[in-house]
Design an enzyme around this catalytic site. Structure first.
Site, PDB file in Angstrom:
ATOM      1  N   MET A  93       0.847  -1.198   0.000  1.00 16.32           N
ATOM      2  CA  MET A  93       0.000   0.000   0.000  1.00 16.32           C
ATOM      3  C   MET A  93       0.876   1.239   0.000  1.00 16.32           C
ATOM      4  O   MET A  93       1.708   1.409   0.898  1.00 16.32           O
ATOM      5  CB  MET A  93      -0.896   0.011   1.243  1.00 16.32           C
ATOM      6  CG  MET A  93      -1.912  -1.105   1.280  1.00 16.32           C
ATOM      7  SD  MET A  93      -2.708  -1.196   2.910  1.00 16.32           S
ATOM      8  CE  MET A  93      -1.491  -2.172   3.794  1.00 16.32           C
ATOM      9  N   GLY A 181       1.379   4.168   4.433  1.00 17.42           N
ATOM     10  CA  GLY A 181       2.222   3.319   3.603  1.00 17.42           C
ATOM     11  C   GLY A 181       2.635   2.041   4.296  1.00 17.42           C
ATOM     12  O   GLY A 181       3.281   2.083   5.329  1.00 17.42           O
ATOM     13  N   SER A 182       2.286   0.874   3.743  1.00 16.71           N
ATOM     14  CA  SER A 182       2.500  -0.361   4.475  1.00 16.71           C
ATOM     15  C   SER A 182       2.280  -1.566   3.565  1.00 16.71           C
ATOM     16  O   SER A 182       2.250  -1.443   2.344  1.00 16.71           O
ATOM     17  CB  SER A 182       1.561  -0.406   5.679  1.00 16.71           C
ATOM     18  OG  SER A 182       0.271   0.036   5.301  1.00 16.71           O
ATOM     19  N   ARG A 183       2.080  -2.744   4.192  1.00 13.37           N
ATOM     20  CA  ARG A 183       1.997  -3.990   3.431  1.00 13.37           C
ATOM     21  C   ARG A 183       1.135  -4.990   4.202  1.00 13.37           C
ATOM     22  O   ARG A 183       1.104  -4.976   5.437  1.00 13.37           O
ATOM     23  CB  ARG A 183       3.420  -4.531   3.245  1.00 13.37           C
ATOM     24  CG  ARG A 183       3.573  -5.904   2.627  1.00 13.37           C
ATOM     25  CD  ARG A 183       5.045  -6.252   2.599  1.00 13.37           C
ATOM     26  NE  ARG A 183       5.307  -7.585   2.040  1.00 13.37           N
ATOM     27  CZ  ARG A 183       6.216  -7.827   1.122  1.00 13.37           C
ATOM     28  NH1 ARG A 183       6.956  -6.841   0.644  1.00 13.37           N
ATOM     29  NH2 ARG A 183       6.412  -9.058   0.677  1.00 13.37           N
TER      30      ARG A 183
END
Length: 214
Positions: A93, A181-183
């Site tokens: 993301m 912002g990430s995963r």
């Protein structure tokens, strides 16, 4: 099913309020010429925390995407949270994606585990094992194990998870949020069929990541 959450995520309300107050104060003192960057910042913060309702596919063996973003991994890997070899599908993301997480399947939560860690770029592979993360292990009614892992990124420094072991989850149910912002990694039983490919843009709940073997 109605989506029981506001279209602007509650997690963002304090940030939106702060950005709005700053923009208003600077506008009042210096006019739009000085304030426009702060109005632009307010627009960015509002869009970051949007949390729209999404259609949920009805296929009983479908594994739904837990987050908006882009596919960065489709591979066989070790699932360290369920101690097995698994099909791993990873969603990255960026700051412009919706950042709420939603359950990929119907089931009961067997385990929730939090791990402190680094804050590497979430798009790279080693973020899966080295970054701060939170794993939710789900058992379906048919006995399949599905693991969804929230992973912090370079900018994201706060993982929020709202579920506990023993609680039920419904497909598409909102269970967490990661800021900026990430995963999310999803581990599935071997034999599951991936329905996405690397680089593909995906959407929480409405995109089918894979189909479980029946």
């Amino acid at each position: 099913m109605n989506y029981p959450h506001p279209i602007i995520a509650r997690e963002g309300w304090p940030f939106i309020a702060i950005a709005a107050v700053i923009a208003l104060l600077i506008h009042a003192v210096g006019g739009f010429g000085f304030a426009w960057p702060f109005w632009l910042l307010l627009v960015f913060v509002v869009q970051f925390f949007r949390d729209p309702q999404r259609p949920i596919p009805a296929q009983p063996n479908a594994v739904l995407c837990p987050a908006d973003g882009r596919i960065v991994a489709v591979e066989t890997a070790q699932d360290p949270y369920a101690n097995r070899e698994a099909l791993k599908i990873s969603v990255f993301m960026n700051v412009f994606n919706v950042h709420s997480q939603r359950s990929p399947v119907d089931g009961a939560i067997s385990k929730v585990e939090y791990f402190p860690g680094a804050f590497l770029n979430a798009a790279i592979d080693k973020a899966s094992t080295e970054n701060e993360r939170n794993a939710v292990v789900i058992q379906t009614a048919s006995g399949k194990t599905v693991t969804a892992v929230q992973i912090a990124g370079l900018v994201a420094r706060r993982i929020l998870c709202y579920v506990r072991a023993g609680e039920p989850l419904s497909r598409g149910q909102r269970y967490g949020f990661i800021r900026f912002g990430s995963r999310v990694d999803v581990y599935l039983p071997l034999g599951s069929r991936a329905k996405v490919s690397i680089g593909e843009k995906v959407y929480a709940s409405s995109t089918i990541l894979a189909e479980l073997e029946q």
